[in-house]
Scaffold this active site. Sequence first.
Site, PDB file in Angstrom:
ATOM      1  N   LYS A 197      46.797  51.930  37.307  1.00 36.86           N
ATOM      2  CA  LYS A 197      46.151  51.200  38.101  1.00 36.86           C
ATOM      3  C   LYS A 197      46.828  51.746  39.537  1.00 36.86           C
ATOM      4  CE  LYS A 197      42.494  48.271  40.012  1.00 36.86           C
ATOM      5  NZ  LYS A 197      41.465  47.356  40.131  1.00 36.86           N
ATOM      6  N   ARG A 207      35.473  48.152  47.488  1.00 32.61           N
ATOM      7  CA  ARG A 207      35.339  46.384  48.154  1.00 32.61           C
ATOM      8  C   ARG A 207      34.483  46.563  49.660  1.00 32.61           C
ATOM      9  NH1 ARG A 207      41.928  47.825  48.912  1.00 32.61           N
ATOM     10  NH2 ARG A 207      42.442  47.640  46.726  1.00 32.61           N
ATOM     11  N   ARG A 218      48.027  45.513  48.075  1.00 34.12           N
ATOM     12  CA  ARG A 218      47.701  45.488  45.924  1.00 34.12           C
ATOM     13  C   ARG A 218      49.070  46.146  45.704  1.00 34.12           C
ATOM     14  NH1 ARG A 218      41.523  44.876  45.084  1.00 34.12           N
ATOM     15  NH2 ARG A 218      41.127  43.361  45.419  1.00 34.12           N
ATOM     16  N   GLU A 234      52.678  51.176  31.641  1.00 34.61           N
ATOM     17  CA  GLU A 234      52.030  50.713  31.278  1.00 34.61           C
ATOM     18  C   GLU A 234      51.327  50.581  30.434  1.00 34.61           C
ATOM     19  OE1 GLU A 234      51.452  47.893  32.621  1.00 34.61           O
ATOM     20  OE2 GLU A 234      52.929  47.726  35.436  1.00 34.61           O
ATOM     21  N   LYS A 249      43.061  54.853  36.668  1.00 35.42           N
ATOM     22  CA  LYS A 249      42.621  54.521  37.539  1.00 35.42           C
ATOM     23  C   LYS A 249      43.100  54.748  38.874  1.00 35.42           C
ATOM     24  CE  LYS A 249      39.098  51.702  40.209  1.00 35.42           C
ATOM     25  NZ  LYS A 249      38.711  49.574  40.111  1.00 35.42           N
ATOM     26  N   SER A 275      35.336  55.350  44.045  1.00 38.36           N
ATOM     27  CA  SER A 275      33.850  55.042  44.545  1.00 38.36           C
ATOM     28  C   SER A 275      34.883  55.788  46.084  1.00 38.36           C
ATOM     29  CB  SER A 275      33.983  53.244  45.245  1.00 38.36           C
ATOM     30  OG  SER A 275      34.961  53.108  46.224  1.00 38.36           O
ATOM     31  N   TYR A 314      29.878  56.921  38.842  1.00 39.14           N
ATOM     32  CA  TYR A 314      28.567  55.909  39.632  1.00 39.14           C
ATOM     33  C   TYR A 314      27.141  56.705  39.592  1.00 39.14           C
ATOM     34  CZ  TYR A 314      31.792  51.953  41.378  1.00 39.14           C
ATOM     35  OH  TYR A 314      33.203  52.001  42.103  1.00 39.14           O
TER      36      TYR A 314
END
Length: 325
Positions: A197, A207, A218, A234, A249, A275, A314
Amino acid sequence: MSYPAERPRRLRRTSALRGLVAETRLHPADLIQPLFVREGIDEPRPIACMPGQVQHTRDSVRKAAAAAVRAGVGGLLIFGIPAAKDRDGHGAWDPNGITQRAIADVAAEVGDATVVISDINLDEYTEHGHVGVLGPDGDVDNDATLRAYARVAEAQAAAGAHVVAPSGMMDGQVGAIRRALDAAGHHRVPIMAYAAKYDSAFYGPFRDAVESRLIGTRSTHQQDPANLRESLREVLLDVEEGADMVMVKPAGLYLDVVRRVADTVHVPVVAYQVSGEYAAIEAAAENGWIMRDRAIVESLVAIRRAGAGSVVTYWATEVAEQLPR
């Protein structure tokens, strides 16, 4: 007059021919529909930066889940939005919290007709908007957050989640969740790990959708967009810890990562069309700059072609309704 020795165009002459030799196909079962459920509202609330998406009520999310099942969508990814937040995100593991209630509602509605997936994170529940418990230095305390994630996973599995999906990018999160689930008797619940990610600029609309109050960045836990080998590290760590599926992602700008991950692991690979990718296509189409429906399908085919077995998007229900079974 000389002629070409090979004529690839022969196989493009008709729609039927193109379909016969297509190397990549979309199927409704490949798609996962995210659903937002907001506590304390009486009717669905449109999300301005994500045209066509809403914050659902508990009643409307059941209807959306049923519509997705009718379309053949492979999975539903549930995000709860609480009415109140606190510093440590306690509501995330409250058995009566909005995420757990939404999971139970959707699971009761769809049964085993599709897969109910729950996101494990604290950002929707914390007043600071970070993914976990903050330490004295203001950064996310990795190990304190693992303890919180374990509690969230237990609560979500008890509520009826078919799959849990930790998205915080904490070191050791998959192992901590696996141990907690097994100890609580939920050994049959798979983990879909957000394994790669990235610290992306394309999360902004999400968000807003979950009313995150993020203060800061982040970048200490999400990956640097410049790195590829780090993703493979990872992913392999998550698989070693017990991940049953792994996720990349965002999707569209990271197709090279999707490909390398798919070539590296022997568990299913999921990619999340985030998004910002959704909003960019919708905005361009609204302005008449691109052909909306073709752009949507093309973007999803590209993600599948890169190696993703499933795509979180979505548009899942909308696209699934148009695809052959």
